[in-house]
Design a protein around this motif. Sequence first.
Motif, PDB file in Angstrom:
ATOM      1  N   GLY A  79      34.017 -57.760 -25.024  1.00  0.00           N
ATOM      2  CA  GLY A  79      33.604 -56.824 -23.776  1.00  0.00           C
ATOM      3  C   GLY A  79      33.949 -55.516 -24.168  1.00  0.00           C
ATOM      4  O   GLY A  79      34.685 -55.172 -25.122  1.00  0.00           O
ATOM      5  N   ALA A  80      33.143 -54.324 -23.604  1.00  0.00           N
ATOM      6  CA  ALA A  80      33.502 -53.255 -23.809  1.00  0.00           C
ATOM      7  C   ALA A  80      34.624 -52.652 -23.177  1.00  0.00           C
ATOM      8  O   ALA A  80      35.350 -51.881 -23.695  1.00  0.00           O
ATOM      9  CB  ALA A  80      32.082 -52.348 -23.675  1.00  0.00           C
ATOM     10  N   GLY A  81      34.710 -52.887 -21.859  1.00  0.00           N
ATOM     11  CA  GLY A  81      35.823 -52.425 -21.013  1.00  0.00           C
ATOM     12  C   GLY A  81      37.180 -53.010 -21.463  1.00  0.00           C
ATOM     13  O   GLY A  81      37.039 -54.040 -21.688  1.00  0.00           O
ATOM     14  N   LEU A 104      25.902 -53.593 -25.174  1.00  0.00           N
ATOM     15  CA  LEU A 104      25.735 -53.731 -23.818  1.00  0.00           C
ATOM     16  C   LEU A 104      25.190 -52.780 -23.186  1.00  0.00           C
ATOM     17  O   LEU A 104      25.023 -52.568 -21.952  1.00  0.00           O
ATOM     18  CB  LEU A 104      26.746 -54.629 -23.245  1.00  0.00           C
ATOM     19  CG  LEU A 104      28.136 -54.029 -23.732  1.00  0.00           C
ATOM     20  CD1 LEU A 104      28.455 -52.642 -22.931  1.00  0.00           C
ATOM     21  CD2 LEU A 104      29.115 -55.370 -23.123  1.00  0.00           C
ATOM     22  N   ARG A 243      33.439 -50.231 -13.178  1.00  0.00           N
ATOM     23  CA  ARG A 243      34.314 -50.921 -12.741  1.00  0.00           C
ATOM     24  C   ARG A 243      34.599 -50.631 -11.397  1.00  0.00           C
ATOM     25  O   ARG A 243      34.647 -49.483 -11.057  1.00  0.00           O
ATOM     26  CB  ARG A 243      35.641 -50.765 -13.668  1.00  0.00           C
ATOM     27  CG  ARG A 243      35.727 -51.209 -15.068  1.00  0.00           C
ATOM     28  CD  ARG A 243      35.935 -52.791 -14.965  1.00  0.00           C
ATOM     29  NE  ARG A 243      36.103 -53.321 -16.335  1.00  0.00           N
ATOM     30  CZ  ARG A 243      35.083 -53.898 -17.024  1.00  0.00           C
ATOM     31  NH1 ARG A 243      33.803 -53.865 -16.700  1.00  0.00           N
ATOM     32  NH2 ARG A 243      35.216 -54.016 -18.181  1.00  0.00           N
ATOM     33  N   HIS A 290      29.067 -59.031 -11.310  1.00  0.00           N
ATOM     34  CA  HIS A 290      29.539 -58.491 -12.610  1.00  0.00           C
ATOM     35  C   HIS A 290      28.371 -59.045 -13.751  1.00  0.00           C
ATOM     36  O   HIS A 290      29.067 -60.125 -14.665  1.00  0.00           O
ATOM     37  CB  HIS A 290      30.900 -58.806 -12.896  1.00  0.00           C
ATOM     38  CG  HIS A 290      31.366 -57.859 -13.988  1.00  0.00           C
ATOM     39  ND1 HIS A 290      32.622 -57.479 -14.164  1.00  0.00           N
ATOM     40  CD2 HIS A 290      30.486 -57.397 -14.922  1.00  0.00           C
ATOM     41  CE1 HIS A 290      32.792 -56.679 -15.162  1.00  0.00           C
ATOM     42  NE2 HIS A 290      31.411 -56.451 -15.491  1.00  0.00           N
ATOM     43  N   SER A 293      26.073 -56.946 -18.326  1.00  0.00           N
ATOM     44  CA  SER A 293      25.807 -57.279 -19.693  1.00  0.00           C
ATOM     45  C   SER A 293      25.371 -58.665 -20.000  1.00  0.00           C
ATOM     46  O   SER A 293      25.071 -59.184 -21.002  1.00  0.00           O
ATOM     47  CB  SER A 293      26.956 -56.986 -20.421  1.00  0.00           C
ATOM     48  OG  SER A 293      27.933 -57.738 -20.269  1.00  0.00           O
ATOM     49  N   MET A 302      27.542 -59.363 -28.485  1.00  0.00           N
ATOM     50  CA  MET A 302      29.085 -58.935 -28.202  1.00  0.00           C
ATOM     51  C   MET A 302      29.785 -60.054 -29.169  1.00  0.00           C
ATOM     52  O   MET A 302      30.970 -59.544 -29.688  1.00  0.00           O
ATOM     53  CB  MET A 302      29.229 -59.290 -26.710  1.00  0.00           C
ATOM     54  CG  MET A 302      28.879 -58.123 -25.890  1.00  0.00           C
ATOM     55  SD  MET A 302      28.896 -58.610 -24.181  1.00  0.00           S
ATOM     56  CE  MET A 302      30.513 -58.851 -23.851  1.00  0.00           C
TER      57      MET A 302
HETATM   58  O1  LIG Z   1      32.009 -55.305 -18.068  1.00  0.00           O
HETATM   59  C1  LIG Z   1      31.726 -55.665 -19.180  1.00  0.00           C
HETATM   60  C2  LIG Z   1      32.269 -55.205 -20.221  1.00  0.00           C
HETATM   61  O2  LIG Z   1      33.069 -54.505 -20.345  1.00  0.00           O
HETATM   62  O3  LIG Z   1      32.049 -55.506 -21.405  1.00  0.00           O
END
Ligand SMILES: O=CC(=O)O
Length: 328
Positions: A79-81, A104, A243, A290, A293, A302
Amino acid sequence: MPTKKLSVVVTRRLPDAVQSRMAELFDVTLRDTDTPMSRDALAAAMQGADVLVPTITDAIDAALLAQAGPRLKLIANYGAGVDHIDTGTARQRGILVSNTPGVLTDDTADMTMALMLSVLRRIPEGMRIAQSDDWTGWAPTAMLGGRIAGRRLGILGMGRIGQAVARRARAFGMQIHYHNRKRLRAEIEEPLGATYWDSLDQMVARMDVISVNCPHTPSTFHLMNARRLKLMKPDAVIVNTSRGEVIDENALTRMLRSGEIAGAGLDVFERGHEINPRLKALSNVILLPHMGSATVEGRLEMGEKVLINIKTFADGHRPPDLVVPGQL
Ligand SMILES: O=CC(=O)O
């Protein structure tokens, strides 16, 4: 002599192709259920593994990191976050953290547009009517929404995703405005046709649509607090694919109920999947689980990013997507 494979623990079920490749490359422990690991199971995993692959549903805080074994050297987030990981403490303990940026961006920007369109053009409401037996046919004054073209969009956070939203929204004829910690370089800003606002308050007060696209960090927590939400025009709407913590959800709920804000499209919530029941009861909001992505392609890519980060680390190099605390 073959080198010992890294021991990797993955906390959630990932796409099959990603899991198979993980199993080829590493001594991997996979999960075959789709529930998050308990805190105890996470602690145990962090004691024995060289690499942990968590997701947003795993809170890797200082207390858990304190229990990590000496072997744990990399947290390769799927995940990115990374706001669920205490990256500062990880760094102090010599544990690297990587994420999956870039792959994403388009999917999340698409979902941002989908939310804007859905809220302004009342798509879910229209679908419910079409599916019901009450629809009696086209009517000149039925289901009127707001025109997208010409509306002022204020993007809060002009990183990769914010810029991808700007490109899409421009193609829809929206006027693009943004607030960011730093103004974009002219060669990036100009093609987007975007107007920079140093003052978030001033931007918020003038926009028809606000899109939250900044990461959640200590400095963005409740950036859209009650005071700022109150600055929004009563006919404005807000969308969030970043978020939930960036918006004060209780304050937003109150203002949506009182009509001080016209509508909201939310893919993320302040307390994970525990959505404020009052928010769920409102008709001027669109809520998604949510899924910004959530494309087949995105989730595979990912996984590839996670694999590349671990493999590069295993080969003795710096993982390409290292997260540097404080630089988000
Ligand atoms: O929310 C999804 C992410 O952060 O990859």
